[in-house]
Scaffold this active site. Structure first.
Site, PDB file in Angstrom:
ATOM      1  N   ARG A  33      11.864  -2.325  11.007  1.00 22.37           N
ATOM      2  CA  ARG A  33      10.873  -1.848  11.978  1.00 22.37           C
ATOM      3  C   ARG A  33      10.698  -2.882  13.081  1.00 22.37           C
ATOM      4  O   ARG A  33      10.702  -4.073  12.815  1.00 22.37           O
ATOM      5  CB  ARG A  33       9.522  -1.639  11.269  1.00 22.37           C
ATOM      6  CG  ARG A  33       9.430  -0.315  10.552  1.00 22.37           C
ATOM      7  CD  ARG A  33       8.222  -0.210   9.680  1.00 22.37           C
ATOM      8  NE  ARG A  33       6.985  -0.674  10.287  1.00 22.37           N
ATOM      9  CZ  ARG A  33       5.791  -0.616   9.685  1.00 22.37           C
ATOM     10  NH1 ARG A  33       5.684  -0.119   8.465  1.00 22.37           N
ATOM     11  NH2 ARG A  33       4.706  -1.055  10.285  1.00 22.37           N
TER      12      ARG A  33
ATOM     13  N   LYS B 196       0.832  -1.216   0.000  1.00 23.36           N
ATOM     14  CA  LYS B 196       0.000   0.000   0.000  1.00 23.36           C
ATOM     15  C   LYS B 196       0.865   1.265   0.000  1.00 23.36           C
ATOM     16  O   LYS B 196       0.612   2.190  -0.760  1.00 23.36           O
ATOM     17  CB  LYS B 196      -0.905   0.064   1.256  1.00 23.36           C
ATOM     18  CG  LYS B 196      -1.889  -1.079   1.382  1.00 23.36           C
ATOM     19  CD  LYS B 196      -2.881  -0.821   2.510  1.00 23.36           C
ATOM     20  CE  LYS B 196      -2.252  -0.755   3.893  1.00 23.36           C
ATOM     21  NZ  LYS B 196      -1.671  -2.012   4.371  1.00 23.36           N
TER      22      LYS B 196
HETATM   23  P1  AMP Z   1       1.482   0.491   9.232  1.00 25.22           P
HETATM   24  O1  AMP Z   1       2.694   1.308   8.998  1.00 25.22           O
HETATM   25  O2  AMP Z   1       0.286   0.967   8.436  1.00 25.22           O
HETATM   26  O3  AMP Z   1       1.721  -0.994   9.081  1.00 25.22           O
HETATM   27  O4  AMP Z   1       1.053   0.721  10.778  1.00 25.22           O
HETATM   28  C1  AMP Z   1       1.922   0.339  11.827  1.00 25.22           C
HETATM   29  C2  AMP Z   1       1.153   0.300  13.130  1.00 25.22           C
HETATM   30  O5  AMP Z   1       0.599   1.593  13.424  1.00 25.22           O
HETATM   31  C3  AMP Z   1      -0.041  -0.639  13.167  1.00 25.22           C
HETATM   32  O6  AMP Z   1       0.340  -1.993  13.432  1.00 25.22           O
HETATM   33  C4  AMP Z   1      -0.868  -0.028  14.306  1.00 25.22           C
HETATM   34  O7  AMP Z   1      -0.291  -0.324  15.568  1.00 25.22           O
HETATM   35  C5  AMP Z   1      -0.669   1.478  14.076  1.00 25.22           C
HETATM   36  N1  AMP Z   1      -1.708   2.033  13.178  1.00 25.22           N
HETATM   37  C6  AMP Z   1      -1.532   2.585  11.949  1.00 25.22           C
HETATM   38  N2  AMP Z   1      -2.702   2.989  11.416  1.00 25.22           N
HETATM   39  C7  AMP Z   1      -3.654   2.671  12.332  1.00 25.22           C
HETATM   40  C8  AMP Z   1      -5.077   2.811  12.372  1.00 25.22           C
HETATM   41  N3  AMP Z   1      -5.763   3.344  11.343  1.00 25.22           N
HETATM   42  N4  AMP Z   1      -5.717   2.363  13.483  1.00 25.22           N
HETATM   43  C9  AMP Z   1      -5.053   1.818  14.504  1.00 25.22           C
HETATM   44  N5  AMP Z   1      -3.732   1.649  14.541  1.00 25.22           N
HETATM   45  C10 AMP Z   1      -3.014   2.063  13.468  1.00 25.22           C
END
Ligand code: AMP
Length: 217
Positions: free
Chosen positions: A159, A13
């Site tokens: 990460r 994404k």
């Molecule tokens: P990502 O970089 O999109 O994989 O997000 C990393 C982490 O950020 C996720 O595993 C959640 O802990 C938190 N996070 C990101 N976006 C959201 C959201 N819309 N709702 C809740 N937690 C989020």
């Protein structure tokens, strides 16, 4: 353009949002990048979010919805199209998003699912490295050689939540909380899908073809 990108963690994404951002001159809002920025600046929000993120859990809906309310209002004020990467992640977040847009007098263009099978997601995440400088992602050199960011030459790191145990939890959380969004947007007639298997250029090509078919500019 007001676009939601859906797909499991590691579905590409963020990378596709970067391509679309340049091609269509829209903003990208990645909630994961936003939260990681808050953590590195040691803000109140960052401190609140860190333990959820380190465990692969979701940050509470109320926190995320108020961030999005503020950001989408700013985009509308600037008449700026946008792509949401990582929001919504739950049905209450999706309901809140549609409600926000309604209040702003606008509609969502599309929720686009990048469809990748689970085993491929786990494989990609365990070898994914992220740029400290620009947040772009790349994959570890199979020979274990150190690599630099393909976009800006910056230093890469893994990460904390891309480590194996956390990945498995993130997949469970995705299945339970985020997968239901596919049916949610489908019922509203907003869902479109592209096959997320292949090189990132192939996937971008599929998305751009779909946008051309739908006359999205
Ligand atoms: P990502 O970089 O999109 O994989 O997000 C990393 C982490 O950020 C996720 O595993 C959640 O802990 C938190 N996070 C990101 N976006 C959201 C959201 N819309 N709702 C809740 N937690 C989020």
């Amino acid at each position: 353009m007001r676009l939601v990108l859906l797909g499991g963690p590691g579905s590409g994404k963020g990378t596709q949002a970067d391509v679309l951002k340049k091609k269509y001159n829209v903003a990208k809002l990645s909630t994961g990048d936003l939260l990681r920025g808050e953590i590195s600046n040691n803000t109140k929000l960052g401190k609140q979010a860190k333990s959820y993120m380190d465990n692969g859990e979701l940050v509470p809906d109320s926190v995320m919805i108020s961030i999005l309310d503020k950001k989408t209002t700013e985009f509308e004020e600037k008449k700026q199209g946008y792509i949401l990467d990582g929001f919504p992640r739950t049905v209450p977040q999706a309901e809140a998003l549609l409600e926000m847009l309604k209040k702003q007098g606008v509609t969502l263009t599309m929720a686009l699912l990048i469809d990748v099978p689970k085993h491929e997601l786990v494989r990609r995440l365990s070898s994914r490295w992220t740029c400290k400088n620009c947040s772009a992602t790349t994959f570890k050199d199979p020979d274990g050689n150190s690599v630099v960011c393909p976009q800006c030459g910056g230093e890469l790191y893994q990460r904390d939540d891309d480590k194996r145990e956390t990945i498995l939890n993130r997949m469970k959380v995705y299945k339970k909380n985020t997968q239901p969004l596919i049916a949610f947007f489908e019922e509203k007639g907003l869902l479109e899908e592209v096959n997320g298997f292949g090189s990132f250029e192939e996937i971008s090509g599929r998305i751009i073809n779909l946008f051309n078919e739908k006359d999205i500019k």
